[in-house]
Design a protein around this motif. Structure first.
Motif, PDB file in Angstrom:
ATOM      1  N   TRP A 125      75.199 -25.527 -53.713  1.00  0.00           N
ATOM      2  CA  TRP A 125      74.334 -24.563 -54.411  1.00  0.00           C
ATOM      3  C   TRP A 125      74.230 -24.828 -55.909  1.00  0.00           C
ATOM      4  CZ3 TRP A 125      71.418 -22.266 -51.165  1.00  0.00           C
ATOM      5  CH2 TRP A 125      71.897 -21.970 -49.889  1.00  0.00           C
ATOM      6  N   GLN A 126      75.042 -25.796 -56.374  1.00  0.00           N
ATOM      7  CA  GLN A 126      75.008 -26.107 -57.809  1.00  0.00           C
ATOM      8  C   GLN A 126      73.587 -26.532 -58.183  1.00  0.00           C
ATOM      9  OE1 GLN A 126      78.126 -25.846 -59.569  1.00  0.00           O
ATOM     10  NE2 GLN A 126      76.721 -25.749 -61.311  1.00  0.00           N
ATOM     11  N   ALA A 209      66.813 -22.986 -49.326  1.00  0.00           N
ATOM     12  CA  ALA A 209      66.654 -24.017 -50.359  1.00  0.00           C
ATOM     13  C   ALA A 209      67.361 -23.574 -51.644  1.00  0.00           C
ATOM     14  CB  ALA A 209      65.181 -24.258 -50.622  1.00  0.00           C
ATOM     15  N   THR A 210      67.323 -22.279 -51.899  1.00  0.00           N
ATOM     16  CA  THR A 210      68.016 -21.725 -53.077  1.00  0.00           C
ATOM     17  C   THR A 210      68.792 -20.477 -52.632  1.00  0.00           C
ATOM     18  OG1 THR A 210      66.131 -20.333 -53.618  1.00  0.00           O
ATOM     19  CG2 THR A 210      66.230 -22.487 -54.714  1.00  0.00           C
ATOM     20  N   ILE A 211      69.634 -20.000 -53.532  1.00  0.00           N
ATOM     21  CA  ILE A 211      70.441 -18.817 -53.203  1.00  0.00           C
ATOM     22  C   ILE A 211      69.541 -17.585 -53.039  1.00  0.00           C
ATOM     23  CG2 ILE A 211      72.123 -17.185 -54.182  1.00  0.00           C
ATOM     24  CD1 ILE A 211      73.611 -19.541 -55.385  1.00  0.00           C
ATOM     25  N   VAL A 229      70.666 -11.528 -54.133  1.00  0.00           N
ATOM     26  CA  VAL A 229      70.644 -11.976 -55.536  1.00  0.00           C
ATOM     27  C   VAL A 229      69.897 -13.321 -55.586  1.00  0.00           C
ATOM     28  CG1 VAL A 229      72.814 -10.842 -56.228  1.00  0.00           C
ATOM     29  CG2 VAL A 229      72.879 -13.209 -55.440  1.00  0.00           C
ATOM     30  N   ASP A 230      69.349 -13.627 -56.767  1.00  0.00           N
ATOM     31  CA  ASP A 230      68.632 -14.897 -56.937  1.00  0.00           C
ATOM     32  C   ASP A 230      69.513 -15.962 -57.564  1.00  0.00           C
ATOM     33  OD1 ASP A 230      65.912 -13.804 -56.220  1.00  0.00           O
ATOM     34  OD2 ASP A 230      66.450 -12.493 -57.894  1.00  0.00           O
ATOM     35  N   GLY A 231      70.573 -15.509 -58.231  1.00  0.00           N
ATOM     36  CA  GLY A 231      71.461 -16.474 -58.894  1.00  0.00           C
ATOM     37  C   GLY A 231      72.887 -15.977 -58.885  1.00  0.00           C
TER      38      GLY A 231
END
Ligand SMILES: Cc1cc2nc3c(=O)[nH]c(=O)nc-3n(C[C@H](O)[C@H](O)[C@H](O)COP(=O)(O)OP(=O)(O)OC[C@H]3O[C@@H](n4cnc5c(N)ncnc54)[C@H](O)[C@@H]3O)c2cc1C
Length: 312
Positions: A125-126, A209-211, A229-231
């Motif tokens: 996830w980095q 693809a993203t958090i 959450v988005d980040g």
């Protein structure tokens, strides 16, 4: 191979101060840093507890100023990472990713890197929503919701920085009480777009693809919930950068270097300063102080060697 009186490993506030003070004592001094000097502190938007700056100072202003001061005093810089430190008689050899150096004294000021949360698959996830730097990545989450994990100075300070950029910050600490400075605790409670979850433990990062969320356990109730959450910004501790001295220097259980009050390690002529050393308090002012002490101690060590050589 280049020879120097003092080689400093690291390029942030402890190393730059050590370089400055060693050079001002007339020592031929080289600072080895993998990238741009001040790379770590440069990411801190506002340092409010460094003496001499009543309105605070940005990390990207403080370090270049110290670097300039050190360079004016004669400190040399090489953009190289130390990979191995070894004894060479009474001297020390430092192998980097680009060369070899012999030093009569070494100051290790290589600092730390952020610890991971320890949840499965975290590395993937980095850069896809997981970060350790609010001022670098906060603007990417404008108008969104982010979670911050941790309860110390860094976590609260970074949550406050993020609150300026994002719609909502969700601050999660696994303890009942924060360990951060009172000033940050007060500001967190006054900040309308920061919500606090105490005794919360992140069990998983969710997304594609993203958090898109985290799985959170409430240790008080034992309940587990998925939170959107988005980040995710993680400040759960720091690990020291000491791999290049592996097997050479005694380290404590956390990998930090034990020193005495003069920053002397167990090895004669090797000193440690800043966050890499055992007992460091994690403040830039303290790291700068360590760097100055280490440089003076290295200078005195070399004076003693010089006097012994003259007497022999
Ligand atoms: C998000 C955040 C906010 C912070 N806010 C504050 C604050 O407001 N006030 C405050 O006082 N402190 C703050 N701190 C703490 C402060 O940044 C540290 O205490 C300080 O930077 C420690 O300095 P240092 O020089 O010991 O190590 P670091 O800053 O960690 O620097 C280590 C240096 O060594 C280099 N290095 C690493 N490995 C090698 C190698 N193999 N060879 C050569 N060089 C190497 C790195 O590139 C870096 O230049 C904050 C820290 C973080 C993470």
């Amino acid at each position: 191979m280049e020879d120097h009186d003092v080689v400093v490993i690291g390029g942030d506030i402890a190393a730059l101060t050590a370089g400055l003070v060693a050079a001002r004592h007339g020592r031929d001094t080289l600072v080895l840093v993998p990238g741009v000097p001040g790379d770590h502190l440069a990411n801190i938007e506002l340092i409010e507890d460094f003496p001499g700056f009543p309105d605070g100072v940005a990390g990207y202003e403080l370090c270049p100023a110290v670097q300039e001061q050190a360079a004016s005093a004669g400190t040399q810089f090489a953009m190289e990472a130390a990979e191995r430190l070894a004894a060479d008689g009474a001297d020390w050899l430092i192998e980097t990713d680009a060369g070899r150096y012999r030093a009569r004294a070494v100051i290790i000021a290589a600092g730390t890197h952020p610890q991971s949360l320890g949840v499965p698959g975290e590395e993937r996830w980095q850069g896809k929503g997981l970060s350790h730097c609010a001022s670098c990545d906060g603007p990417l989450f404008r108008g969104k919701t982010v979670a911050v994990v941790g309860g110390g100075d860094l976590a609260l300070q970074e949550a406050l920085t993020l609150a300026k950029h994002v719609a909502q910050v969700f601050l999660i600490d696994r303890h009942d009480t924060f360990s951060a400075q009172e000033t940050y605790q007060r500001r967190i409670l006054e900040q309308p777009n920061i919500g606090v979850q105490r005794r919360g433990v992140v069990e998983a990062i969710l997304g594609d693809a993203t958090i898109t969320g985290i799985r959170l356990r409430d240790d008080a109730s034992g309940e587990t919930t998925d939170v959107a959450v988005d980040g995710l910004f993680v400040y759960v501790g720091e690990d020291p950068n000491t791999a290049f001295a592996d097997g050479l220097l005694p380290l404590d259980a956390t990998g930090r270097i034990p020193t005495d009050a003069l920053m002397r390690t167990a090895l004669p002529g090797v000193f440690a300063a800043g966050d890499v050393r055992q007992g460091a308090v994690g403040l830039a002012a303290a790291a700068a102080g360590d760097g100055a002490v280490a440089a003076v101690a290295a200078h005195r060590h070399l004076l003693e060697r010089e006097q012994q050589n003259t007497a022999a």
